[in-house]
Design a protein around this motif. Sequence first.
Motif, PDB file in Angstrom:
ATOM      1  N   GLY A  39      35.982  19.821  14.488  1.00  0.00           N
ATOM      2  CA  GLY A  39      36.796  18.659  14.799  1.00  0.00           C
ATOM      3  C   GLY A  39      37.454  18.048  13.572  1.00  0.00           C
ATOM      4  N   THR A  40      36.726  18.042  12.430  1.00  0.00           N
ATOM      5  CA  THR A  40      37.297  17.463  11.213  1.00  0.00           C
ATOM      6  C   THR A  40      38.450  18.289  10.658  1.00  0.00           C
ATOM      7  OG1 THR A  40      35.706  18.622   9.779  1.00  0.00           O
ATOM      8  CG2 THR A  40      35.086  16.421  10.554  1.00  0.00           C
ATOM      9  N   SER A  41      38.521  19.555  11.057  1.00  0.00           N
ATOM     10  CA  SER A  41      39.603  20.419  10.576  1.00  0.00           C
ATOM     11  C   SER A  41      40.802  20.395  11.519  1.00  0.00           C
ATOM     12  CB  SER A  41      39.102  21.862  10.423  1.00  0.00           C
ATOM     13  OG  SER A  41      38.778  22.412  11.685  1.00  0.00           O
ATOM     14  N   MET A  42      40.702  19.602  12.591  1.00  0.00           N
ATOM     15  CA  MET A  42      41.761  19.557  13.599  1.00  0.00           C
ATOM     16  C   MET A  42      42.418  18.182  13.624  1.00  0.00           C
ATOM     17  SD  MET A  42      39.470  21.364  16.572  1.00  0.00           S
ATOM     18  CE  MET A  42      40.518  20.795  17.907  1.00  0.00           C
ATOM     19  N   SER A  43      43.571  18.137  14.245  1.00  0.00           N
ATOM     20  CA  SER A  43      44.237  16.874  14.538  1.00  0.00           C
ATOM     21  C   SER A  43      44.947  17.021  15.877  1.00  0.00           C
ATOM     22  CB  SER A  43      45.242  16.504  13.439  1.00  0.00           C
ATOM     23  OG  SER A  43      46.360  17.373  13.478  1.00  0.00           O
ATOM     24  N   VAL A  44      45.368  15.915  16.440  1.00  0.00           N
ATOM     25  CA  VAL A  44      46.051  15.961  17.730  1.00  0.00           C
ATOM     26  C   VAL A  44      47.309  16.818  17.638  1.00  0.00           C
ATOM     27  CG1 VAL A  44      47.184  14.573  19.515  1.00  0.00           C
ATOM     28  CG2 VAL A  44      45.144  13.698  18.365  1.00  0.00           C
ATOM     29  N   ASN A  45      47.929  16.813  16.475  1.00  0.00           N
ATOM     30  CA  ASN A  45      49.170  17.594  16.294  1.00  0.00           C
ATOM     31  C   ASN A  45      48.947  19.095  16.436  1.00  0.00           C
ATOM     32  OD1 ASN A  45      50.654  15.279  15.804  1.00  0.00           O
ATOM     33  ND2 ASN A  45      50.274  15.331  13.588  1.00  0.00           N
TER      34      ASN A  45
ATOM     35  N   ALA B 292      34.169  13.310  17.834  1.00  0.00           N
ATOM     36  CA  ALA B 292      33.756  12.534  16.659  1.00  0.00           C
ATOM     37  C   ALA B 292      34.438  13.065  15.398  1.00  0.00           C
ATOM     38  CB  ALA B 292      32.239  12.589  16.502  1.00  0.00           C
ATOM     39  N   GLY B 293      34.565  14.398  15.316  1.00  0.00           N
ATOM     40  CA  GLY B 293      35.239  15.006  14.165  1.00  0.00           C
ATOM     41  C   GLY B 293      36.712  14.655  14.114  1.00  0.00           C
ATOM     42  N   LEU B 294      37.371  14.678  15.270  1.00  0.00           N
ATOM     43  CA  LEU B 294      38.790  14.301  15.345  1.00  0.00           C
ATOM     44  C   LEU B 294      38.983  12.843  14.921  1.00  0.00           C
ATOM     45  CD1 LEU B 294      39.845  16.006  18.700  1.00  0.00           C
ATOM     46  CD2 LEU B 294      40.987  16.350  16.497  1.00  0.00           C
ATOM     47  N   LEU B 295      38.102  11.974  15.406  1.00  0.00           N
ATOM     48  CA  LEU B 295      38.192  10.558  15.055  1.00  0.00           C
ATOM     49  C   LEU B 295      37.953  10.348  13.563  1.00  0.00           C
ATOM     50  CD1 LEU B 295      38.487   7.635  16.025  1.00  0.00           C
ATOM     51  CD2 LEU B 295      36.007   7.596  16.432  1.00  0.00           C
ATOM     52  N   PHE B 296      36.941  11.031  13.037  1.00  0.00           N
ATOM     53  CA  PHE B 296      36.656  10.935  11.603  1.00  0.00           C
ATOM     54  C   PHE B 296      37.848  11.408  10.782  1.00  0.00           C
ATOM     55  CE2 PHE B 296      35.172  12.783   7.615  1.00  0.00           C
ATOM     56  CZ  PHE B 296      34.401  11.756   7.090  1.00  0.00           C
TER      57      PHE B 296
END
Length: 369
Positions: free
Chosen positions: A101-107, A225-229
């Motif tokens: 999740g931390t390596s991803m973004s909505v884009n 949680a990773g995306l939010l972080f």
Amino acid sequence: MKKSTIYSISLGLAALLLLIILWKIFMENISEAGIFFLAFFALLAFGFSGLKAFKNLVFTVMIFAGVVAALYYPNLFTEIGGFKLTVLIIPLIQIIMFGMGTSMSVNDFAAVFKTPKGVFIGVSAQLMIMPLVGFALAKISDFPPEIAAGIVLIGCSPSGVASNVMAYLANANVALSITITSIATLLAPFITPVLMKFLAGEFIEIDILTMMWSIIKMIILPIGAGLLFNRLRGDKAKWLDRAMPIISMLAIGIIITIITAAGRDSLLDIGGILMVLVLIHNLFGYALGYWYARLFKMTEQDSRTIAIEVGMQNGGLASGIANSLGKIATMGLAPAVFGPLMNITGSILASYWHGKTIEVSEDVVSEKV
């Protein structure tokens, strides 16, 4: 002394240990070869780390070291001071998913709209090919029901981060690979339980809602949680991008070692046959995934991507599901075997494709047809 010399010495010592191991096997003393196996894999991994052509196999070699350690010394990896180590499996998977999740973004999901055909074909191939092949292999295996269900389970799981790495090494479409992995992973809480109900229901009882909730806890919540972080940190904590792949690989290694130790006795009884069936499953995934993509006139690069995405499944997630059902020592065996094997075959396939030039004219023609 030059580093290259140290790596060569390490490989030489590994070769010597291999001879000792083969002698132990010949003399039917394999039960006494545990320490030699561990030293062999440690020296082999160190030697490979200094060779560009074999560096990608270091992680796989270390996984095999963990498997051997679990087979020879299972008590070290099942319980410590009354604490059962299988309890660690789900938290470790959640850490891996958080890292994803931390390596991803909505884009990142905008790629779905840029290349919808490739994403649809890749995800649909995962949802059809591997589950059906897994079901067929489970039917012919004559394994106990829970172990047979594990073969279906690995087929019903999405691809993992390892497929993205192999796509990069194979000169495939990395952006498409990441998108397929992300979409398939997010669909898993809803698709995997349904597939398991229909395909593995004859082997074990499947509660769709219970399995759905366990997968949501392992995937959706930590990825969210990773995306939010990732969104809140901005340019800070970039060290996490470098640390998470290492932490994820370590977590995968620990998971496979714990599962192997928990299912040691069953694995020793059926390990050879299970390994063959899992290997067939894996290779069919590559082949059918590739030709499925070519059938829909995907380019060579995208077909390579889809082949890897189909053939390489998320063994960690499958293990977590098995553990949540209380069947880690049986249902978790196929995922434990699948993990190391797919890394070996994936590395070989990626190396082969890396050295094989993609004909641009062929891709252009196939895109126009």
